[in-house]
Design a protein around this motif. Sequence first.
Motif, mmCIF file in Angstrom:
data_model
loop_
_atom_site.group_PDB
_atom_site.id
_atom_site.type_symbol
_atom_site.label_atom_id
_atom_site.label_comp_id
_atom_site.label_asym_id
_atom_site.label_seq_id
_atom_site.Cartn_x
_atom_site.Cartn_y
_atom_site.Cartn_z
ATOM 1 N N LEU A 142 0.846 -1.188 0.000
ATOM 2 C CA LEU A 142 0.000 0.000 0.000
ATOM 3 C C LEU A 142 0.888 1.248 0.000
ATOM 4 O O LEU A 142 1.842 1.354 0.752
ATOM 5 C CB LEU A 142 -0.881 -0.005 1.245
ATOM 6 N N THR A 143 0.582 2.172 -0.868
ATOM 7 C CA THR A 143 1.437 3.344 -0.976
ATOM 8 C C THR A 143 0.564 4.569 -1.058
ATOM 9 O O THR A 143 -0.563 4.522 -1.542
ATOM 10 C CB THR A 143 2.327 3.238 -2.227
ATOM 11 N N THR A 144 1.101 5.669 -0.572
ATOM 12 C CA THR A 144 0.340 6.909 -0.669
ATOM 13 C C THR A 144 0.856 7.739 -1.833
ATOM 14 O O THR A 144 0.395 8.846 -2.059
ATOM 15 C CB THR A 144 0.465 7.727 0.634
ATOM 16 N N LEU A 145 1.815 7.206 -2.585
ATOM 17 C CA LEU A 145 2.353 7.966 -3.717
ATOM 18 C C LEU A 145 1.321 8.041 -4.834
ATOM 19 O O LEU A 145 0.525 7.128 -5.023
ATOM 20 C CB LEU A 145 3.627 7.301 -4.256
ATOM 21 N N THR A 146 1.373 9.133 -5.596
ATOM 22 C CA THR A 146 0.513 9.259 -6.773
ATOM 23 C C THR A 146 1.382 9.765 -7.928
ATOM 24 O O THR A 146 2.550 10.126 -7.737
ATOM 25 C CB THR A 146 -0.625 10.287 -6.557
ATOM 26 N N ALA A 147 0.758 9.826 -9.107
ATOM 27 C CA ALA A 147 1.486 10.304 -10.287
ATOM 28 C C ALA A 147 2.083 11.693 -10.038
ATOM 29 O O ALA A 147 3.139 12.028 -10.565
ATOM 30 C CB ALA A 147 0.545 10.332 -11.487
ATOM 31 N N LYS A 148 1.411 12.471 -9.199
ATOM 32 C CA LYS A 148 1.876 13.834 -8.910
ATOM 33 C C LYS A 148 3.293 13.839 -8.329
ATOM 34 O O LYS A 148 4.079 14.760 -8.592
ATOM 35 C CB LYS A 148 0.914 14.488 -7.911
ATOM 36 N N ASP A 149 3.587 12.799 -7.530
ATOM 37 C CA ASP A 149 4.918 12.725 -6.915
ATOM 38 C C ASP A 149 6.013 12.533 -7.956
ATOM 39 O O ASP A 149 7.188 12.712 -7.665
ATOM 40 C CB ASP A 149 4.964 11.579 -5.908
ATOM 41 N N PHE A 150 5.619 12.109 -9.157
ATOM 42 C CA PHE A 150 6.611 11.875 -10.215
ATOM 43 C C PHE A 150 6.495 12.927 -11.325
ATOM 44 O O PHE A 150 7.057 12.780 -12.396
ATOM 45 C CB PHE A 150 6.437 10.453 -10.776
ATOM 46 N N THR A 151 5.748 13.993 -11.037
ATOM 47 C CA THR A 151 5.554 15.047 -12.035
ATOM 48 C C THR A 151 6.592 16.140 -11.827
ATOM 49 O O THR A 151 6.708 16.689 -10.728
ATOM 50 C CB THR A 151 4.126 15.638 -11.912
ATOM 51 N N SER A 152 7.337 16.433 -12.869
ATOM 52 C CA SER A 152 8.385 17.458 -12.738
ATOM 53 C C SER A 152 7.784 18.849 -12.905
ATOM 54 O O SER A 152 6.593 18.995 -13.188
ATOM 55 C CB SER A 152 9.482 17.227 -13.785
ATOM 56 N N ASN A 153 8.625 19.863 -12.765
ATOM 57 C CA ASN A 153 8.132 21.246 -12.918
ATOM 58 C C ASN A 153 8.179 21.703 -14.381
ATOM 59 O O ASN A 153 7.979 22.875 -14.672
ATOM 60 C CB ASN A 153 8.924 22.199 -12.024
ATOM 61 N N GLN A 154 8.408 20.777 -15.301
ATOM 62 C CA GLN A 154 8.463 21.140 -16.730
ATOM 63 C C GLN A 154 7.119 20.860 -17.405
ATOM 64 O O GLN A 154 6.551 19.790 -17.206
ATOM 65 C CB GLN A 154 9.531 20.308 -17.452
ATOM 66 N N GLU A 155 6.652 21.793 -18.201
ATOM 67 C CA GLU A 155 5.390 21.625 -18.933
ATOM 68 C C GLU A 155 5.677 20.827 -20.204
ATOM 69 O O GLU A 155 6.534 21.229 -20.993
ATOM 70 C CB GLU A 155 4.875 23.029 -19.306
ATOM 71 N N PRO A 156 4.989 19.671 -20.430
ATOM 72 C CA PRO A 156 5.250 18.927 -21.668
ATOM 73 C C PRO A 156 5.057 19.787 -22.914
ATOM 74 O O PRO A 156 4.076 20.518 -23.023
ATOM 75 C CB PRO A 156 4.242 17.785 -21.616
ATOM 76 N N LYS A 157 6.024 19.658 -23.842
ATOM 77 C CA LYS A 157 5.983 20.485 -25.054
ATOM 78 C C LYS A 157 5.354 19.733 -26.224
ATOM 79 O O LYS A 157 5.451 20.169 -27.361
ATOM 80 C CB LYS A 157 7.409 20.895 -25.443
ATOM 81 N N TRP A 158 4.771 18.562 -25.971
ATOM 82 C CA TRP A 158 4.176 17.790 -27.051
ATOM 83 C C TRP A 158 2.900 18.469 -27.563
ATOM 84 O O TRP A 158 2.232 19.205 -26.815
ATOM 85 C CB TRP A 158 3.822 16.381 -26.557
ATOM 86 N N CYS A 159 2.550 18.189 -28.812
ATOM 87 C CA CYS A 159 1.339 18.752 -29.417
ATOM 88 C C CYS A 159 0.105 18.263 -28.647
ATOM 89 O O CYS A 159 0.124 17.176 -28.059
ATOM 90 C CB CYS A 159 1.190 18.300 -30.864
ATOM 91 N N ALA A 160 -0.970 19.045 -28.735
ATOM 92 C CA ALA A 160 -2.234 18.611 -28.142
ATOM 93 C C ALA A 160 -2.670 17.334 -28.853
ATOM 94 O O ALA A 160 -2.567 17.235 -30.070
ATOM 95 C CB ALA A 160 -3.284 19.694 -28.320
ATOM 96 N N GLY A 161 -3.107 16.359 -28.098
ATOM 97 C CA GLY A 161 -3.601 15.109 -28.697
ATOM 98 C C GLY A 161 -2.515 14.097 -28.984
ATOM 99 O O GLY A 161 -2.805 12.972 -29.427
ATOM 100 N N CYS A 162 -1.265 14.433 -28.743
ATOM 101 C CA CYS A 162 -0.170 13.479 -28.970
ATOM 102 C C CYS A 162 -0.281 12.322 -27.969
ATOM 103 O O CYS A 162 -0.536 12.549 -26.782
ATOM 104 C CB CYS A 162 1.171 14.190 -28.786
ATOM 105 N N GLY A 163 -0.060 11.108 -28.448
ATOM 106 C CA GLY A 163 -0.137 9.934 -27.584
ATOM 107 C C GLY A 163 0.897 9.933 -26.472
ATOM 108 O O GLY A 163 0.744 9.233 -25.463
#
Length: 342
Positions: A5-26
């Motif tokens: 059981l863990t209290t970690l979420t995806a947020k804990d692995f989210t960096s401070n960089q905004e993804p530069k991929w196009c909208a809708g990119c897989g």
Amino acid sequence: MTDTLTTLTAKDFTSNQEPKWCAGCGDHAVLQQLKSAMADLNLKTEEVVVVSGIGCSSRLPYYVATYGVHGIHGRALPVASGLKAARPELNVWVATGDGDALSIGGNHYIHTIRRNPDLNVILLNNEIYGLTKGQYSPTSKIGQRTVTSPNGLIDYPINTIALTLGAGGTFVARVTDRDGKFMREIFKRGARHRGTSLIEIYQNCPIFNDNAFSAFTDRERKADTTLYVEHGQPLVFGKESDKGIRLDGFKPVVVNLNDASVSKNDLWIHDEGDFNKANILSRFFDNPNASEDFPPRPFGIFYVEDRFTYEDALTAQVEKAQENGEGTLEALLAGNSTWTIK
Ligand SMILES: Cc1ncc(C[n+]2csc(CCOP(=O)(O)OP(=O)(O)O)c2C)c(N)n1
Ligand code: SF4
């Protein structure tokens, strides 16, 4: 690495960089599931490294709050292998594209796979070069028109799964960018595997190769064009789960389960440990644009094998050599067969 059981979420692995991929990119969906899988696995951010080459997909390390290396085009795997050899205790992931891994990096690919270092390789296959604006890649389809194949492509495409099995892969899987939860589970299975885990992801590039995988992702068609394989389960597909695969010797045959002469007991049962059957499955690879009648494309884990890892063998060799005591670099370079000419 634990999965308690863990209290970690995806947020804990989210960096401070905004993804530069196009909208809708897989790539966005893959990033999200990767971060969620890392949280589920209760990984320590300071013990994880994500290595990449060059390409849109290779921007992924920036967006994960772990250590990362944005490497050289085609060289993600050698960099990751070196890192794992030097620091085997680290949890090393590789993000690479079909161009990065299979074109310029093709040679490194087969040799990494056969050496089996404990890496988790996420191969984002969009059947195109995205970053450089739409040139064909080694996985592009025959006949595909791109800026570098204006009259239609004549290069036969690489079948990633078949190549990986042929090179000696010990964990070989395929998913699509639309199957979020499924992808996350496969990431976790891959991470737990000791050895190189190859997870090919069919990733849509809406800008330069939109709908490359729509035959397998369209809600209307998907049930009839895809085959989700699960260890110990019969190969069944179709909207009504009324189609199955039977083996006639080495030949796979699609059967209709509504047919009175066909029994579910006759179907091929998926076995992740069966190398020969994994090879047969990998050849379900017909171009869905070439005809309406093609065998379903398999998704899930094709094959798993327990084999020693490169870094374990290397560490054992180094320890054995050290039993003879410390040496010097000069003595090593001179060896036993050098002499001085007087
Ligand atoms: C040595 C070298 N050759 C060529 C390039 C140009 N280049 C950059 S990314 C790329 C291909 C990217 O395709 P892929 O790996 O499939 O990633 P995607 O952008 O589609 O995610 C190429 C040819 C480069 N950066 N370095
Ligand atoms: S060009 Fe294609 S692969 Fe690259 S970020 Fe845009 S949609 Fe994604």
